[in-house]
Design a protein around this motif. Structure first.
Motif, mmCIF file in Angstrom:
data_model
loop_
_atom_site.group_PDB
_atom_site.id
_atom_site.type_symbol
_atom_site.label_atom_id
_atom_site.label_comp_id
_atom_site.label_asym_id
_atom_site.label_seq_id
_atom_site.Cartn_x
_atom_site.Cartn_y
_atom_site.Cartn_z
ATOM 1 N N THR A 1 -51.003 21.451 -8.143
ATOM 2 C CA THR A 1 -50.014 20.403 -7.830
ATOM 3 C C THR A 1 -49.224 20.044 -9.096
ATOM 4 O O THR A 1 -48.996 18.883 -9.402
ATOM 5 C CB THR A 1 -50.673 19.138 -7.216
ATOM 6 O OG1 THR A 1 -51.653 18.601 -8.119
ATOM 7 C CG2 THR A 1 -51.328 19.447 -5.884
ATOM 8 N N ALA A 2 -48.794 21.079 -9.807
ATOM 9 C CA ALA A 2 -48.130 20.868 -11.097
ATOM 10 C C ALA A 2 -46.729 20.269 -10.936
ATOM 11 O O ALA A 2 -46.214 19.654 -11.870
ATOM 12 C CB ALA A 2 -48.051 22.188 -11.862
ATOM 13 N N TRP A 3 -46.132 20.464 -9.756
ATOM 14 C CA TRP A 3 -44.785 19.898 -9.538
ATOM 15 C C TRP A 3 -44.780 18.786 -8.497
ATOM 16 O O TRP A 3 -44.066 17.809 -8.675
ATOM 17 C CB TRP A 3 -43.803 21.009 -9.128
ATOM 18 C CG TRP A 3 -43.405 21.882 -10.267
ATOM 19 C CD1 TRP A 3 -42.399 21.657 -11.171
ATOM 20 C CD2 TRP A 3 -44.003 23.137 -10.654
ATOM 21 N NE1 TRP A 3 -42.344 22.678 -12.079
ATOM 22 C CE2 TRP A 3 -43.305 23.608 -11.794
ATOM 23 C CE3 TRP A 3 -45.053 23.920 -10.150
ATOM 24 C CZ2 TRP A 3 -43.628 24.816 -12.430
ATOM 25 C CZ3 TRP A 3 -45.371 25.108 -10.783
ATOM 26 C CH2 TRP A 3 -44.669 25.548 -11.895
ATOM 27 N N ASP A 4 -45.538 18.967 -7.433
ATOM 28 C CA ASP A 4 -45.534 17.986 -6.348
ATOM 29 C C ASP A 4 -46.915 17.913 -5.733
ATOM 30 O O ASP A 4 -47.642 18.912 -5.675
ATOM 31 C CB ASP A 4 -44.541 18.396 -5.240
ATOM 32 C CG ASP A 4 -43.099 18.390 -5.697
ATOM 33 O OD1 ASP A 4 -42.628 17.325 -6.138
ATOM 34 O OD2 ASP A 4 -42.447 19.449 -5.617
ATOM 35 N N CYS A 5 -47.230 16.735 -5.233
ATOM 36 C CA CYS A 5 -48.469 16.516 -4.499
ATOM 37 C C CYS A 5 -48.106 16.086 -3.086
ATOM 38 O O CYS A 5 -47.173 15.296 -2.902
ATOM 39 C CB CYS A 5 -49.284 15.428 -5.193
ATOM 40 S SG CYS A 5 -50.677 14.821 -4.201
ATOM 41 N N PRO A 6 -48.815 16.574 -2.076
ATOM 42 C CA PRO A 6 -48.474 16.175 -0.699
ATOM 43 C C PRO A 6 -48.739 14.687 -0.454
ATOM 44 O O PRO A 6 -48.186 14.120 0.484
ATOM 45 C CB PRO A 6 -49.380 17.054 0.156
ATOM 46 C CG PRO A 6 -50.478 17.494 -0.747
ATOM 47 C CD PRO A 6 -49.906 17.545 -2.124
ATOM 48 N N PHE A 7 -49.561 14.083 -1.287
ATOM 49 C CA PHE A 7 -49.902 12.663 -1.094
ATOM 50 C C PHE A 7 -49.156 11.759 -2.084
ATOM 51 O O PHE A 7 -48.675 10.690 -1.722
ATOM 52 C CB PHE A 7 -51.408 12.459 -1.241
ATOM 53 C CG PHE A 7 -52.230 13.480 -0.510
ATOM 54 C CD1 PHE A 7 -52.151 13.577 0.888
ATOM 55 C CD2 PHE A 7 -53.047 14.380 -1.186
ATOM 56 C CE1 PHE A 7 -52.889 14.532 1.567
ATOM 57 C CE2 PHE A 7 -53.789 15.335 -0.507
ATOM 58 C CZ PHE A 7 -53.714 15.415 0.871
ATOM 59 N N ASP A 8 -49.075 12.181 -3.343
ATOM 60 C CA ASP A 8 -48.515 11.320 -4.392
ATOM 61 C C ASP A 8 -47.042 11.586 -4.692
ATOM 62 O O ASP A 8 -46.443 10.873 -5.496
ATOM 63 C CB ASP A 8 -49.304 11.513 -5.705
ATOM 64 C CG ASP A 8 -50.747 11.038 -5.581
ATOM 65 O OD1 ASP A 8 -51.049 10.331 -4.604
ATOM 66 O OD2 ASP A 8 -51.563 11.381 -6.463
ATOM 67 N N GLY A 9 -46.449 12.614 -4.079
ATOM 68 C CA GLY A 9 -45.051 12.930 -4.381
ATOM 69 C C GLY A 9 -44.916 13.727 -5.671
ATOM 70 O O GLY A 9 -45.870 14.404 -6.082
ATOM 71 N N PRO A 10 -43.745 13.671 -6.294
ATOM 72 C CA PRO A 10 -43.520 14.465 -7.508
ATOM 73 C C PRO A 10 -44.548 14.149 -8.601
ATOM 74 O O PRO A 10 -44.891 12.988 -8.817
ATOM 75 C CB PRO A 10 -42.117 14.049 -7.947
ATOM 76 C CG PRO A 10 -41.452 13.569 -6.694
ATOM 77 C CD PRO A 10 -42.543 12.924 -5.888
ATOM 78 N N THR A 11 -45.050 15.173 -9.260
ATOM 79 C CA THR A 11 -46.035 15.006 -10.323
ATOM 80 C C THR A 11 -45.307 14.748 -11.646
ATOM 81 O O THR A 11 -44.496 15.591 -12.058
ATOM 82 C CB THR A 11 -46.890 16.287 -10.459
ATOM 83 O OG1 THR A 11 -47.495 16.557 -9.188
ATOM 84 C CG2 THR A 11 -47.953 16.127 -11.529
ATOM 85 N N PRO A 12 -45.575 13.635 -12.304
ATOM 86 C CA PRO A 12 -44.945 13.432 -13.620
ATOM 87 C C PRO A 12 -45.348 14.556 -14.569
ATOM 88 O O PRO A 12 -46.550 14.862 -14.686
ATOM 89 C CB PRO A 12 -45.526 12.080 -14.077
ATOM 90 C CG PRO A 12 -45.963 11.393 -12.818
ATOM 91 C CD PRO A 12 -46.419 12.497 -11.902
ATOM 92 N N PRO A 13 -44.386 15.198 -15.237
ATOM 93 C CA PRO A 13 -44.709 16.323 -16.130
ATOM 94 C C PRO A 13 -45.780 15.956 -17.163
ATOM 95 O O PRO A 13 -46.578 16.809 -17.566
ATOM 96 C CB PRO A 13 -43.359 16.627 -16.798
ATOM 97 C CG PRO A 13 -42.344 16.204 -15.784
ATOM 98 C CD PRO A 13 -42.928 15.005 -15.101
ATOM 99 N N ARG A 14 -45.822 14.696 -17.544
ATOM 100 C CA ARG A 14 -46.809 14.258 -18.518
ATOM 101 C C ARG A 14 -48.242 14.490 -18.040
ATOM 102 O O ARG A 14 -49.127 14.776 -18.854
ATOM 103 C CB ARG A 14 -46.588 12.757 -18.803
ATOM 104 C CG ARG A 14 -47.552 12.128 -19.783
ATOM 105 C CD ARG A 14 -47.411 12.743 -21.184
ATOM 106 N NE ARG A 14 -48.460 12.256 -22.058
ATOM 107 C CZ ARG A 14 -48.358 11.164 -22.819
ATOM 108 N NH1 ARG A 14 -47.223 10.469 -22.825
ATOM 109 N NH2 ARG A 14 -49.365 10.775 -23.560
#
Lengths: 301, 301
Positions: free
Chosen positions: B144-157
């Motif tokens: 889930t390096a770019w997006d999570c189905p539950f949390d939305g976009p993954t912060p690059p940090r």
């Protein structure tokens, strides 16, 4: 770092390239699909072709369909032609944007329109005159720009020669088309770099099929190389009657998703585009290869 | 002008990521698929996972499959693990290349392995020790390096933090994974640019799904950004049991076609790869989304 354009114009081609190898569907079904397409916010629609109705029976109702287009004044409708006679019929039917295809490989040109690339190129002059006399714009689409199913890889020089001739004849727009869905990003970048300096300020578009899965990668390469006009088809409907095995234009909704996610404005509403893909599938009565039609937008996860 | 690498290593993941959400198939069918995969010339194969057999019943035969791998000495086989216990079982079964997944989003991590990203990251130390004590290499795959189905976009940090920790723990390789198939080229380029400077000389790979049609475009973007290790699955077999709607790793044969056409050597024989995709479809008993499996190589036009 590549600088991406802020906007890309998608031309919807489901009604022409999408339907041309399908079994003919009623005019009412085309109007249903057109209404769904219009609801996506797309501003350019390739709506039919004025070619031999015996060769392309699915588009034999071109004039009848053209008579309905006044309902969508916000959309620029275009029609594809293969000869001066077709161009004359298109403008007589009210079209104000004409596309003329020239195949860059001789074997494909002979199979497609019964004449050589050189003869097809020469006809650009007459077709441009017919379009311009009617106040219409003319775009030359260079088909089999990368590969021909009969002749193999297309020498870039054959493409740049057509582009140079078309520019000399005063056409309004040019496009390069991966008719059989075989090109990939590097060759896309290279051909655009070869064509772009030849054609002055003429807008350059690109047309990709997803036959080998590389269509969106090629489209992104084109955009990265400065192309801001791309063809796509609702649901990925489409193919080519003269290219055995070729199936599927790149899908409008998949392209709009990719470009939108890259921060590029296409003006396309994704939900409406997925709905239009569903209508496209419905009117032809079979499934379509669209990824978003199957998976939905990422917001739906 | 982007400089492309001369070679890209494709890791074949059909036997693990491809099969994990399928109904269990017999060991003999896996060996049939493995034989077809080995014939493609691929040098790295993710062959199974050592995880809970109740959570992933399709891979419950991991140790039995591992016992057959001596037949292919030219291939580096890897197995995925989710815990130190799994890593211990993998090395005990003879695996000499271990992959440990850390989910960059907490919700996905909780759903996937029942613990937070921080706790999963902390376990890298033990798993690395288990691998290295056995003479095995360890790769951390950031899911889930770019997006999570539950949390939305993954912060690059969140990704760079894991990468930094993993580097500190002495892992041998890293990879970033688009677990639910939502990323696109621009975000791929951006994340690689963020991760690459943090991890020193550690090889960086990438893993894409084609769920929204962008998988090959993202893979090409990764390669353009200097990534020379990509996962792919015969026929596009695959998905993720915890990501609703997610279907399809990028297809090995489609990726090999694209890269090969761009002048990049993958060592994959296309005809053999198309044949392996056919075997993949056969052993699971349904169609697969591979483009080349449907259309063939362009030489067949």
């Amino acid at each position: 770092m590549t600088t991406l354009p802020g906007k890309v114009a998608i031309r919807e081609v489901a009604l022409r390239d999408g339907l041309q190898i399908e079994k003919p569907i009623p005019l009412s079904a085309k109007l249903e699909l057109l209404a769904a397409i219009a609801a996506t916010g797309v501003r350019e629609v390739e709506v039919t072709s004025f070619v031999s109705p015996t060769k392309v029976p699915a588009l034999a109702d071109a004039a009848e369909l053209a008579a309905e287009l006044w309902r969508y004044p916000a959309i620029e409708f275009s029609a594809l032609v293969a000869s001066p006679g077709g161009a004359a019929r298109a403008v007589a039917a009210g079209l104000r944007s004409i596309e003329y295809v020239v195949c860059a490989s001789d074997s494909f040109s002979e199979a497609n329109v019964g004449r050589s690339t050189a003869d097809a190129t020469a006809a650009i002059a007459d077709i441009t005159a017919i379009a311009h006399d009617a106040g219409a714009s003319i775009e030359v689409i260079i088909a089999t720009a990368w590969d021909c199913p009969f002749d193999g890889p297309t020498p870039p020089r054959r493409v740049t020669d057509i582009a140079e001739s078309a520019t000399g004849f005063g056409v309004d727009r040019l496009a390069i088309a991966d008719t059989i869905g075989t090109t990939t990003p590097r060759r896309v970048t290279d051909l655009i770099a070869a064509v772009r300096p030849i054609i002055g300020d003429i807008p350059l578009g690109a047309h990709f099929h997803n036959t080998r899965g590389s269509g969106l990668a090629s489209a992104y390469a084109a955009v990265s190389a400065g192309v801001t006009r791309l063809d796509a088809s609702a649901g990925g409907l489409g193919g080519c009657p003269f290219a055995p095995g070729a199936t599927g234009n790149i899908a409008t909704e998949d392209l709009a998703y990719l470009l939108g996610d890259c921060g590029i404005d296409t003006g396309i509403d994704l939900d409406a585009a997925i709905a239009a893909a569903g209508v496209a599938s419905s009117v032809v009565g079979h499934g379509l290869p669209s990824a978003l039609l199957a998976a939905g937008d990422r917001r739906r996860d």
